[in-house]
Design a protein around this motif. Structure first.
Motif, mmCIF file in Angstrom:
data_model
loop_
_atom_site.group_PDB
_atom_site.id
_atom_site.type_symbol
_atom_site.label_atom_id
_atom_site.label_comp_id
_atom_site.label_asym_id
_atom_site.label_seq_id
_atom_site.Cartn_x
_atom_site.Cartn_y
_atom_site.Cartn_z
ATOM 1 N N THR A 1 3.950 2.528 8.935
ATOM 2 C CA THR A 1 4.150 3.582 7.934
ATOM 3 C C THR A 1 5.234 3.192 6.936
ATOM 4 O O THR A 1 5.185 3.598 5.779
ATOM 5 N N ASP B 1 8.489 4.089 6.578
ATOM 6 C CA ASP B 1 8.967 5.389 6.067
ATOM 7 C C ASP B 1 10.432 5.621 6.430
ATOM 8 O O ASP B 1 10.728 6.563 7.165
ATOM 9 N N ASN C 1 0.179 2.057 6.053
ATOM 10 C CA ASN C 1 -0.967 2.938 6.311
ATOM 11 C C ASN C 1 -0.725 4.336 5.774
ATOM 12 O O ASN C 1 0.410 4.757 5.558
ATOM 13 N N ASN C 2 -1.817 5.029 5.541
ATOM 14 C CA ASN C 2 -1.762 6.335 4.880
ATOM 15 C C ASN C 2 -1.699 7.464 5.886
ATOM 16 O O ASN C 2 -0.840 8.331 5.817
ATOM 17 N N ASP D 1 5.685 10.082 0.488
ATOM 18 C CA ASP D 1 4.256 9.991 0.215
ATOM 19 C C ASP D 1 3.826 8.529 0.077
ATOM 20 O O ASP D 1 4.644 7.602 0.103
ATOM 21 N N SER D 2 2.525 8.329 -0.056
ATOM 22 C CA SER D 2 1.974 6.971 -0.063
ATOM 23 C C SER D 2 2.555 6.114 -1.180
ATOM 24 O O SER D 2 2.923 4.958 -0.963
ATOM 25 N N GLN D 3 2.644 6.669 -2.386
ATOM 26 C CA GLN D 3 3.148 5.895 -3.511
ATOM 27 C C GLN D 3 4.607 5.536 -3.324
ATOM 28 O O GLN D 3 5.037 4.422 -3.647
ATOM 29 N N ARG E 1 6.208 5.130 -0.445
ATOM 30 C CA ARG E 1 6.329 4.105 0.597
ATOM 31 C C ARG E 1 5.847 2.751 0.084
ATOM 32 O O ARG E 1 6.427 1.712 0.393
ATOM 33 N N LYS E 2 4.786 2.769 -0.721
ATOM 34 C CA LYS E 2 4.311 1.527 -1.332
ATOM 35 C C LYS E 2 5.394 0.941 -2.243
ATOM 36 O O LYS E 2 5.670 -0.272 -2.185
ATOM 37 N N ASP F 1 -2.460 -2.725 -0.245
ATOM 38 C CA ASP F 1 -2.400 -1.259 -0.170
ATOM 39 C C ASP F 1 -3.745 -0.624 0.165
ATOM 40 O O ASP F 1 -3.941 0.575 -0.060
ATOM 41 N N LEU G 1 -3.758 2.609 2.086
ATOM 42 C CA LEU G 1 -3.257 3.763 1.344
ATOM 43 C C LEU G 1 -4.349 4.429 0.510
ATOM 44 O O LEU G 1 -4.177 5.565 0.062
ATOM 45 N N SER H 1 -5.837 5.621 9.605
ATOM 46 C CA SER H 1 -5.767 4.173 9.393
ATOM 47 C C SER H 1 -5.921 3.455 10.729
ATOM 48 O O SER H 1 -4.931 3.083 11.368
#
Length: 217
Positions: A15, A17, A44-45, A56-58, A60-61, A78, A81, A87
């Motif tokens: 994750t 995160d 992973n999402n 959120d995904s963006q 963390r990316k 990605d 994501l 995932s």
């Protein structure tokens, strides 16, 4: 099993995160041990085995991108994501296998904690038909499996040499002697909630991104 001389590809999921030195430094050491030229980090999402990420995904990316900027060992993928469904690692590996073919050596990096819980993963028994497993040490986790049957499974698949990871496409488990960092994303988030510094735990540019976007506070 057919032999190949293709360069070993390694994936590292999670994750992230946030992403921290407990993620990055053991994998850098692992790369030296097993002669990895590149490691693909794959956030992973919707993690199936843990609570949903706080960022959120963006976000963390972006934190991954910031953390690996300028380090040629790492690159980002990605694809997970982009999914709204859980995932599952095995499904991602099947997708990759369709792209790279059956003879390319492919490895998935996990921590010792994940190895001990592997038989709870979705279609876990399929994993070693798709990849090798490279296992990083984690503080506080046993080096032995929980049951005799699980230990026999590990013993049957354990790699006897690094060369096997490069000359066979799938099927081996490599227990790496990586440094152990007692760092967790949970502890980092708790420190950030209490406005405590984390600059020794995460890359400074990631810490600055977290401050700018008021994450975890």
């Amino acid at each position: 099993m057919a032999k190949t001389t293709s360069r070993l590809i390694a994936l590292y999921g999670g994750t992230f995160d946030p992403i921290h030195y407990g993620h990055l430094k053991p994998v850098e050491a692992l790369a030296k041990q097993v002669a990895l030229h590149q490691v693909t980090i794959m956030p992973n999402n919707v993690p199936p085995h843990r609570p949903q990420p706080r960022a959120d995904s963006q976000q963390r990316k972006t934190m991954v991108q910031i953390a690996i900027a300028g380090n040629p060992l790492f690159k980002l993928d990605d694809r997970e994501l982009q999914r709204e469904t859980p995932s599952y690692t095995v499904e991602t590996l099947e997708q990759l296998r369709a792209e790279i073919g059956s003879e390319q050596p492919l490895a998935f990096i996990v921590g010792q904690d994940s190895l001990l819980n592997l038989q709870r993963w979705h279609r876990w028994e399929t994993l070693l038909t798709l990849c090798h497993l490279l296992v990083c040490q984690r503080p506080g986790y046993s080096v032995s499996m929980d049951t005799i049957e699980e230990q026999q499974w590990l013993d049957a698949h354990q790699a006897s040499s690094v060369e096997q990871l490069h000359t066979q496409p799938v099927g081996k488990i490599y227990l790496a002697q990586t440094p152990m960092y007692d760092i967790s994303a949970t502890a980092i988030r708790q420190r950030l909630e209490h406005h405590l510094p984390c600059d020794d735990l995460i890359p400074s540019a990631v810490a600055e991104f977290i401050r700018q976007h008021h994450l975890y506070s």
